[in-house]
Design an enzyme around this catalytic site. Structure first.
Site, PDB file in Angstrom:
ATOM      1  N   SER A  68       0.805  -1.311   0.109  1.00 15.03           N
ATOM      2  CA  SER A  68       0.036  -0.144   0.081  1.00 15.03           C
ATOM      3  C   SER A  68       0.686   1.292   0.033  1.00 15.03           C
ATOM      4  O   SER A  68       1.962   1.372   0.568  1.00 15.03           O
ATOM      5  CB  SER A  68      -1.036  -0.192   1.191  1.00 15.03           C
ATOM      6  OG  SER A  68      -0.440  -0.321   2.423  1.00 15.03           O
TER       7      SER A  68
ATOM      8  N   LYS B 276       1.941  -5.362   3.420  1.00 17.80           N
ATOM      9  CA  LYS B 276       3.334  -4.486   3.565  1.00 17.80           C
ATOM     10  C   LYS B 276       2.748  -2.916   3.468  1.00 17.80           C
ATOM     11  O   LYS B 276       2.544  -2.691   2.070  1.00 17.80           O
ATOM     12  CB  LYS B 276       4.460  -4.658   2.664  1.00 17.80           C
ATOM     13  CG  LYS B 276       5.811  -3.945   2.985  1.00 17.80           C
ATOM     14  CD  LYS B 276       6.615  -3.647   1.873  1.00 17.80           C
ATOM     15  CE  LYS B 276       6.813  -2.211   1.596  1.00 17.80           C
ATOM     16  NZ  LYS B 276       7.037  -1.199   2.765  1.00 17.80           N
TER      17      LYS B 276
ATOM     18  N   GLY C 107       0.454   2.479  -5.546  1.00 11.19           N
ATOM     19  CA  GLY C 107       1.812   3.127  -5.533  1.00 11.19           C
ATOM     20  C   GLY C 107       2.237   3.733  -6.708  1.00 11.19           C
ATOM     21  O   GLY C 107       1.599   3.827  -7.995  1.00 11.19           O
ATOM     22  N   SER C 108       3.661   3.794  -6.892  1.00 13.74           N
ATOM     23  CA  SER C 108       4.218   4.433  -8.003  1.00 13.74           C
ATOM     24  C   SER C 108       4.347   3.492  -9.151  1.00 13.74           C
ATOM     25  O   SER C 108       4.149   2.196  -9.207  1.00 13.74           O
ATOM     26  CB  SER C 108       5.457   4.952  -7.843  1.00 13.74           C
ATOM     27  OG  SER C 108       6.349   4.298  -7.402  1.00 13.74           O
TER      28      SER C 108
ATOM     29  N   VAL D 159       7.474   1.464  -9.131  1.00 11.68           N
ATOM     30  CA  VAL D 159       7.875   0.278  -8.200  1.00 11.68           C
ATOM     31  C   VAL D 159       6.710  -1.074  -8.837  1.00 11.68           C
ATOM     32  O   VAL D 159       7.258  -1.914  -8.716  1.00 11.68           O
ATOM     33  CB  VAL D 159       7.465   0.618  -6.831  1.00 11.68           C
ATOM     34  CG1 VAL D 159       7.197  -0.757  -5.929  1.00 11.68           C
ATOM     35  CG2 VAL D 159       8.214   1.753  -5.992  1.00 11.68           C
TER      36      VAL D 159
ATOM     37  N   GLU E 197      -2.857  -0.333  -8.963  1.00  9.31           N
ATOM     38  CA  GLU E 197      -3.229   1.332  -9.389  1.00  9.31           C
ATOM     39  C   GLU E 197      -1.964   2.274  -8.988  1.00  9.31           C
ATOM     40  O   GLU E 197      -1.578   2.286  -8.170  1.00  9.31           O
ATOM     41  CB  GLU E 197      -4.183   1.618  -8.522  1.00  9.31           C
ATOM     42  CG  GLU E 197      -5.386   0.686  -8.901  1.00  9.31           C
ATOM     43  CD  GLU E 197      -6.087   0.628 -10.353  1.00  9.31           C
ATOM     44  OE1 GLU E 197      -5.649   1.962 -10.913  1.00  9.31           O
ATOM     45  OE2 GLU E 197      -6.554  -0.302 -10.650  1.00  9.31           O
TER      46      GLU E 197
ATOM     47  N   CYS F 261      -3.521  10.679  -5.740  1.00 13.18           N
ATOM     48  CA  CYS F 261      -3.272  10.041  -7.459  1.00 13.18           C
ATOM     49  C   CYS F 261      -3.945  10.850  -8.302  1.00 13.18           C
ATOM     50  O   CYS F 261      -3.558  11.084  -9.467  1.00 13.18           O
ATOM     51  CB  CYS F 261      -3.424   8.585  -7.455  1.00 13.18           C
ATOM     52  SG  CYS F 261      -4.889   8.059  -6.626  1.00 13.18           S
TER      53      CYS F 261
ATOM     54  N   GLU G  68       5.202  12.755 -13.160  1.00 12.49           N
ATOM     55  CA  GLU G  68       4.348  13.155 -11.840  1.00 12.49           C
ATOM     56  C   GLU G  68       5.363  13.703 -10.726  1.00 12.49           C
ATOM     57  O   GLU G  68       6.269  13.107 -10.346  1.00 12.49           O
ATOM     58  CB  GLU G  68       3.893  11.745 -11.478  1.00 12.49           C
ATOM     59  CG  GLU G  68       3.216  11.872 -10.047  1.00 12.49           C
ATOM     60  CD  GLU G  68       2.476  10.308  -9.475  1.00 12.49           C
ATOM     61  OE1 GLU G  68       3.251   9.436  -9.417  1.00 12.49           O
ATOM     62  OE2 GLU G  68       1.460  10.385  -9.364  1.00 12.49           O
TER      63      GLU G  68
HETATM   64  P1  NAD Z   1       5.682   4.007  -3.678  1.00 10.66           P
HETATM   65  O1  NAD Z   1       5.450   3.416  -5.156  1.00 10.66           O
HETATM   66  O2  NAD Z   1       6.899   4.616  -3.415  1.00 10.66           O
HETATM   67  O3  NAD Z   1       5.434   2.940  -2.795  1.00 10.66           O
HETATM   68  C1  NAD Z   1       4.072   2.286  -2.746  1.00 10.66           C
HETATM   69  C2  NAD Z   1       4.506   0.785  -1.924  1.00 10.66           C
HETATM   70  O4  NAD Z   1       5.422  -0.020  -2.590  1.00 10.66           O
HETATM   71  C3  NAD Z   1       5.260   1.188  -0.296  1.00 10.66           C
HETATM   72  O5  NAD Z   1       4.485   0.392   0.568  1.00 10.66           O
HETATM   73  C4  NAD Z   1       6.729   0.895  -0.687  1.00 10.66           C
HETATM   74  O6  NAD Z   1       7.241   0.604   0.376  1.00 10.66           O
HETATM   75  C5  NAD Z   1       6.588  -0.163  -1.686  1.00 10.66           C
HETATM   76  N1  NAD Z   1       7.673  -0.881  -2.209  1.00 10.66           N
HETATM   77  C6  NAD Z   1       8.774  -0.044  -2.751  1.00 10.66           C
HETATM   78  N2  NAD Z   1       9.699  -0.717  -3.581  1.00 10.66           N
HETATM   79  C7  NAD Z   1       9.138  -2.125  -3.323  1.00 10.66           C
HETATM   80  C8  NAD Z   1       9.736  -3.426  -3.805  1.00 10.66           C
HETATM   81  N3  NAD Z   1      10.676  -3.466  -4.503  1.00 10.66           N
HETATM   82  N4  NAD Z   1       8.876  -4.295  -3.556  1.00 10.66           N
HETATM   83  C9  NAD Z   1       7.702  -4.391  -2.884  1.00 10.66           C
HETATM   84  N5  NAD Z   1       7.239  -3.358  -2.406  1.00 10.66           N
HETATM   85  C10 NAD Z   1       7.998  -2.144  -2.526  1.00 10.66           C
HETATM   86  O7  NAD Z   1       4.381   5.012  -3.673  1.00 10.66           O
HETATM   87  P2  NAD Z   1       3.877   5.946  -2.474  1.00 10.66           P
HETATM   88  O8  NAD Z   1       4.880   7.133  -2.642  1.00 10.66           O
HETATM   89  O9  NAD Z   1       3.725   5.255  -1.488  1.00 10.66           O
HETATM   90  O10 NAD Z   1       2.489   6.509  -3.113  1.00 10.66           O
HETATM   91  C11 NAD Z   1       2.527   7.640  -3.901  1.00 10.66           C
HETATM   92  C12 NAD Z   1       2.355   6.844  -5.278  1.00 10.66           C
HETATM   93  O11 NAD Z   1       1.384   6.100  -5.563  1.00 10.66           O
HETATM   94  C13 NAD Z   1       2.132   8.052  -6.559  1.00 10.66           C
HETATM   95  O12 NAD Z   1       2.737   7.635  -7.638  1.00 10.66           O
HETATM   96  C14 NAD Z   1       0.635   7.898  -6.777  1.00 10.66           C
HETATM   97  O13 NAD Z   1       0.139   8.405  -7.816  1.00 10.66           O
HETATM   98  C15 NAD Z   1       0.322   6.334  -6.588  1.00 10.66           C
HETATM   99  N6  NAD Z   1      -1.110   6.308  -6.107  1.00 10.66           N
HETATM  100  C16 NAD Z   1      -1.985   5.663  -7.095  1.00 10.66           C
HETATM  101  C17 NAD Z   1      -3.323   5.659  -6.848  1.00 10.66           C
HETATM  102  C18 NAD Z   1      -4.024   5.048  -7.680  1.00 10.66           C
HETATM  103  O14 NAD Z   1      -5.218   4.775  -7.576  1.00 10.66           O
HETATM  104  N7  NAD Z   1      -4.007   5.083  -9.108  1.00 10.66           N
HETATM  105  C19 NAD Z   1      -3.595   5.899  -5.368  1.00 10.66           C
HETATM  106  C20 NAD Z   1      -2.721   6.362  -4.634  1.00 10.66           C
HETATM  107  C21 NAD Z   1      -1.675   6.505  -4.899  1.00 10.66           C
END
Ligand code: NAD
Length: 544
Positions: A188, A213, A266-267, A270, A294, A328, A426
């Site tokens: 998440s 996680k 997340g991004s 990732v 997403e 997002c 972004e």
């Molecule tokens: P992030 O990608 O940095 O992290 C997301 C999750 O991935 C975290 O829990 C992180 O610890 C985990 N992660 C990182 N590397 C990993 C790996 N190698 N293996 C497994 N897990 C790993 O994102 P963030 O900064 O927490 O959130 C912001 C991002 O989320 C933005 O890009 C935003 O657009 C996106 N987002 C999208 C939506 C949607 O519905 N499309 C909704 C909310 C956020």
């Protein structure tokens, strides 16, 4: 798994409380905020219902006052991740064999607890740990999460009703909505407590067990979510919480033969990395893992020359700067026609300058701080780059100060270059980029909007002219999974605007809808024949 179907209560969206001065909800939230801010808590891992302490500690602090530590969380290493996988796989049979109503009851109870006695805790945790105002916390950590729980149960019941259309005489065909074989990995982001909770609970409702996680900057609210699940009666081992660094937790999970699915938000970077790892590991798995992600966005607002400038500017301010632009869905690129620009400019500058920013415990603030030092650096670098650019400048904002909290003033970059970097990439912060186009170039600008960025999450058009609206609807068909007409591109509500985007914005499985839940089942078709044939020969084979 039981096939019986009973009626669940018809959900309605949880009403949003106002927190106006003198209201009882404001008084009780302020008390809870003060209590929680005064404590420094210890946050263990939770595996098979047991608290686990690794001693490898990291801090959860307030983004708007980074010296204030809310708690210390234990980080998982490979051994704990393996234990979490074992706990999830061990728990699966009993959890999946429960009648579906028994699983649904856990989440309906969680909804009632969250709407009632747990509301202040969830909101206060999200305000303190993620720097949301009381309104932003209320619509996320209370209302949207209550909606996820209640609507998902109703959607799941609808999914179970999906059965073969016909059974030939003497037979009965039916569909068993099995959970996936193995466990689901929920990963998440920091920015929504409701999404963080939905990622593990939507698969769990369907009979799956989960290794979860959370984002390192949102472990604090995740800790309280686990308490909520426990209070609602979630059995041990169904959701196992393993905070820690991405790769330390992710790599052993993605190398497990029992990985049955990934529920990620997340991004894009990732998610792409996880997808590549899964591709490389494909021969290891028992089944093809379901990949639901997403991801990022570069969400747009485009105004037609017929747009109402006042409505447009309000949508820009709310759409781009609420929760510091860290949704997002947040508007981060805006296209304004030259005929509207003088009025839009004056209104926008005045509105953005009037925004009050600071500690979210002061309810007069519209904005808090960005989530961490990394985000602060990203925003500041984009602002500094625009200040130095020949084809861009700062229209309003641009001040940054991280001495007490990670504060970035709401900022509008204006550029003459429709391919300028911050119209494509972004930033995920309160920095919006705006381009003024010649009013005669409406159709060309629609195509620019469609082609400028790799993302396709949300977008909005503002116009009074019905033909122009239709042109936008058609030309931007693939530019956004959530498309708005004369409205800001944020604020999707469960049951009203199912959320998700395509292209680099994700697999578009629409969280909080039947479309998402169907990814967490692996249906088995059962055909039963009541009087099976006893002769292999067909009638046509008989002698004339
Ligand atoms: P992030 O990608 O940095 O992290 C997301 C999750 O991935 C975290 O829990 C992180 O610890 C985990 N992660 C990182 N590397 C990993 C790996 N190698 N293996 C497994 N897990 C790993 O994102 P963030 O900064 O927490 O959130 C912001 C991002 O989320 C933005 O890009 C935003 O657009 C996106 N987002 C999208 C939506 C949607 O519905 N499309 C909704 C909310 C956020």
């Amino acid at each position: 798994m039981s096939l019986s179907i009973s009626k669940v209560p018809t959900p309605i969206n949880e009403p949003v409380k106002g927190y106006a001065p003198g209201s009882p909800e404001r008084t009780s939230l302020k008390v809870r905020l003060a209590q929680m801010a005064a404590e420094r808590i210890d946050m263990p891992l939770l595996i098979n219902g047991k608290e686990m302490r690794t001693g490898k500690l990291a801090q959860s602090s307030m983004p708007h006052r980074h010296a204030h530590v809310l708690g210390d969380y234990h980080q998982a290493g490979t051994a704990e991740v393996q234990q979490a996988i074992a706990a999830a796989t061990d728990a699966q049979k009993d959890w999946a064999n429960l009648p579906w109503e028994a699983r649904a009851a856990v989440f309906l109870k969680a909804a009632d607890l969250l709407a009632g006695p747990y509301r202040d805790t969830s909101n206060a945790a999200t305000m303190l740990g993620q720097s949301k105002t009381c309104h932003q916390a209320e619509i996320d950590a209370a209302c949207e999460l209550v909606d996820f729980f209640r609507f998902n149960v109703a959607f799941y019941e609808r999914l179970l009703k999906e059965q073969p259309y016909v059974s030939a005489p003497g037979t009965w065909n039916r569909l068993e909505h099995r959970p996936l074989e193995g466990f689901v990995f929920a990963v998440s982001p920091f920015n929504f407590t409701s999404i963080a909770a939905n990622l593990p609970t939507a698969p769990a409702l369907c009979g799956n067990t989960v290794v979860w996680k959370p984002a390192s900057t949102a472990v604090y609210s995740a800790h309280f979510l686990m308490k909520l699940f426990k209070q609602a009666g979630l059995p041990d081992g169904v959701i196992n919480l393993v905070p820690g660094s991405g790769a330390t937790v992710g790599d052993p999970v993605l190398a497990s033969k029992d990985l049955a699915g990934v529920h990620f938000t997340g991004s894009t970077r990732v998610f792409n990395q996880m997808w590549r790892t899964i591709g490389n590991n494909i021969d290891l798995y028992r089944s093809y893992p379901r990949l639901v992600g997403e991801t990022g966005g570069k969400d747009f607002i485009i105004a037609h020359p017929s747009a109402d400038p006042v409505a447009l500017v309000t949508a820009i301010t709310r759409g781009a700067f609420e929760y510091q632009g860290q949704k997002c869905s947040a508007a981060s690129r805006v296209y304004v026609p030259s005929n509207l620009w003088p009025k839009v400019k004056d209104l926008l500058v005045a509105q953005v300058e009037s925004i009050k920013m600071g500690d979210v415990a002061d309810f007069s603030n519209f904005m808090g701080a960005v989530i961490d030092a990394g985000s602060y650096k990203t925003q500041k670098a984009a602002i500094d780059q625009a200040k130095a650019a020949s084809d861009a400048s700062i229209l309003v904002g641009g001040q940054c100060d991280d001495s007490e909290g990670y504060f970035v003033r709401p900022t509008v970059i204006i550029t003459t270059n429709p391919g300028y970097r911050t119209l494509c990439d972004e930033l995920f912060g309160p920095v919006l980029t705006l381009h003024v186009y010649a009013e005669s170039k409406w159709l060309e600008t629609l195509d620019i909007v469609d082609q400028t960025s790799p993302y396709a999450l949300t977008g909005a058009i503002f116009a009074q002219d019905r033909y122009a609206i239709q042109q936008g609807v058609e030309r931007l068909r693939n530019a956004a999974g959530n498309f708005y007409i004369n409205d800001k591109p944020t604020g999707a509500v469960i049951g009203q605007q199912p959320f998700g985007g395509a292209r680099a914005s994700g697999t578009n499985d629409k969280a909080g809808s039947v479309l998402n839940l169907q990814r967490w089942i692996s249906p088995r078709t059962i055909k039963e024949t009541f009087a099976p044939p006893t002769d292999y020969r067909y009638p046509f084979m008989q002698p004339e």
